[in-house]
Design a protein around this motif. Structure first.
Motif, PDB file in Angstrom:
ATOM      1  N   SER A   1       0.897  -1.309  -0.055  1.00  0.00           N
ATOM      2  CA  SER A   1      -0.168   0.026   0.008  1.00  0.00           C
ATOM      3  C   SER A   1       0.905   1.179   0.066  1.00  0.00           C
ATOM      4  CB  SER A   1      -1.057  -0.139   1.226  1.00  0.00           C
ATOM      5  OG  SER A   1      -1.783  -0.935   1.197  1.00  0.00           O
ATOM      6  N   LEU A   2       1.884   1.286   0.774  1.00  0.00           N
ATOM      7  CA  LEU A   2       2.932   2.220   0.838  1.00  0.00           C
ATOM      8  C   LEU A   2       3.635   2.645  -0.441  1.00  0.00           C
ATOM      9  CD1 LEU A   2       4.353   1.718   4.495  1.00  0.00           C
ATOM     10  CD2 LEU A   2       3.140   3.623   3.726  1.00  0.00           C
ATOM     11  N   ILE A   3       3.959   1.383  -1.206  1.00  0.00           N
ATOM     12  CA  ILE A   3       4.530   1.556  -2.573  1.00  0.00           C
ATOM     13  C   ILE A   3       3.616   2.214  -3.469  1.00  0.00           C
ATOM     14  CG2 ILE A   3       5.412   0.038  -4.447  1.00  0.00           C
ATOM     15  CD1 ILE A   3       6.383  -1.715  -2.580  1.00  0.00           C
ATOM     16  N   VAL A   4       2.206   1.882  -3.632  1.00  0.00           N
ATOM     17  CA  VAL A   4       1.362   2.444  -4.419  1.00  0.00           C
ATOM     18  C   VAL A   4       1.100   4.037  -3.927  1.00  0.00           C
ATOM     19  CG1 VAL A   4      -1.130   2.214  -5.130  1.00  0.00           C
ATOM     20  CG2 VAL A   4       0.054   0.060  -5.148  1.00  0.00           C
ATOM     21  N   GLU A   5       0.839   4.167  -2.821  1.00  0.00           N
ATOM     22  CA  GLU A   5       0.834   5.672  -2.491  1.00  0.00           C
ATOM     23  C   GLU A   5       1.942   6.374  -3.032  1.00  0.00           C
ATOM     24  OE1 GLU A   5      -0.137   5.575   1.643  1.00  0.00           O
ATOM     25  OE2 GLU A   5      -1.812   4.455   1.731  1.00  0.00           O
ATOM     26  N   ALA A   6       3.101   6.051  -2.686  1.00  0.00           N
ATOM     27  CA  ALA A   6       4.283   6.666  -2.872  1.00  0.00           C
ATOM     28  C   ALA A   6       4.240   6.763  -4.666  1.00  0.00           C
ATOM     29  CB  ALA A   6       5.625   5.999  -2.685  1.00  0.00           C
ATOM     30  N   ARG A   7       3.930   5.860  -5.522  1.00  0.00           N
ATOM     31  CA  ARG A   7       3.930   6.128  -6.737  1.00  0.00           C
ATOM     32  C   ARG A   7       3.018   7.230  -7.250  1.00  0.00           C
ATOM     33  NH1 ARG A   7       4.141  -0.256  -8.217  1.00  0.00           N
ATOM     34  NH2 ARG A   7       6.334  -0.455  -8.159  1.00  0.00           N
ATOM     35  N   ASN A   8       1.662   7.361  -6.373  1.00  0.00           N
ATOM     36  CA  ASN A   8       0.664   8.324  -6.790  1.00  0.00           C
ATOM     37  C   ASN A   8       0.881   9.487  -6.026  1.00  0.00           C
ATOM     38  OD1 ASN A   8      -0.636   5.955  -8.361  1.00  0.00           O
ATOM     39  ND2 ASN A   8      -1.865   5.516  -6.561  1.00  0.00           N
TER      40      ASN A   8
END
Length: 327
Positions: A127-134
């Motif tokens: 989830s953190l990876i997805v948030e950081a990408r967005n």
């Protein structure tokens, strides 16, 4: 003989469970050790090693048959002539590895089974990876390293502690930072190749052990000569000049002294740095030894924050390059 010298003994004062998740034969003559303790993670490679500590059994083993079944499906098997095997889980659920030690004519000499649970990648990290990408701004850093540390090694660095208990989590944070730095230096495949080269030097005399020991080993990038300084009957505490030709010469002499140690001591040091669990644990031991030697009486909260982090900087310098002579 398929059982190499490096798999005929566990390190002194080390149990199989200290190295990783394990299972033994009914007669305790052989033990199977998993680099990663369950739960394993889908799509992430794990390494299994078998130690055969009984001399008679070890001398009769010709090959190893590794068979893995996921969720009760038909087993996938492979035969090897070295006591190490890699496998990447394909699905969540239950994984059972059955190892057979085979002798002449493929006669079964012993068998070991280990069942482990398998799960998906850590959901919080993903989830953190997805948030950081967005989102704009700094990202998650090296995603491969983050996944390795969280999914594979989290229980290992979370369990480190000082010999004399301290309050707070500064020591764990310090060990984690070294583990993270080490994982950034070389990826798992590069670390594996280095370990294989060290094993070949110890088992067959292939390659120069002293030269190979110039490079740190494993996820925490541990220098084996420094490790040998904190092991019983290892190397004496030896400080190196800080820079230049004098340092290179002294470091070379130190690695030659390491190579001249009794074979059993070199094998013990190799197996300590080979397994992620003991690699991280002994990273902590080295760090604590350096703190006690150069900043005795200072707790790790002060090491991390006091003097604007100067103590932490010097411990890292000793860890990566030394010990360094204080001038």
């Amino acid at each position: 003989m398929a059982i190499r010298k490096t798999e005929t003994r566990l390190p002194a004062n080390i149990q199989a469970t200290d190295l990783g998740e394990s299972a033994t034969t009914s007669d305790n003559k052989a033990v199977l050790i998993s680099f990663i303790s369950a739960p394993l993670v889908v799509g992430r490679e794990n390494t299994y090693v078998v130690f055969v500590t009984d001399t008679s059994l070890a001398s009769n083993v010709v090959s190893m048959e590794w068979a893995v079944s996921e969720n009760g499906a038909t087993a996938i098997s492979q035969t090897t002539d070295i006591p190490e095997w890699n496998y990447t889980p394909l699905a969540t659920g239950s994984l059972t590895l059955t190892l057979k030690l085979l002798g002449a004519g493929n006669a079964e000499l012993a068998s070991i089974s280990l069942t482990q649970q398998v799960m998906d990648l850590n959901a919080e990290l993903e989830s953190l990876i997805v948030e950081a990408r967005n989102e704009a701004g700094p990202g998650i850093g090296n995603i491969d390293v983050a996944r390795e540390l969280v999914n594979d090694h989290n229980p290992y660095y979370q369990s480190v502690s000082t010999e004399v208990p301290e309050s707070g989590d500064a020591f764990k944070q310090f060990v984690f930072s070294i583990t993270s730095d080490g994982a950034l230096v070389r990826n798992p495949a590069e670390r594996k190749r280095h370990v294989q080269a060290l094993a070949a030097a110890l088992n067959n005399g292939e390659g120069d052990f002293a030269s190979l020991a110039a490079q740190g080993v494993g996820v925490c990038n541990i220098r084996m000569a420094l490790l040998a300084m904190i092991l019983p009957s290892g190397l004496p505490w030896t400080e190196l000049p800080e820079r230049g030709a004098e340092k290179a010469h002294a470091d070379g002499e130190l690695r030659q002294a390491l190579a001249a140690l009794d074979e059993s001591k070199k094998i013990d040091a190799f197996n300590i740095v080979r397994f992620p669990k003991t690699n991280i644990r002994f990273c902590g031991k080295i760090v604590e030894k350096l703190r006690d030697r150069y900043f005795n009486g200072t707790n790790f909260s002060d090491v991390m924050t006091g003097m604007s982090g100067t103590r932490a900087h010097w411990i890292l310098k000793h860890y990566n390059e030394g010990p360094i002579v204080h001038t």
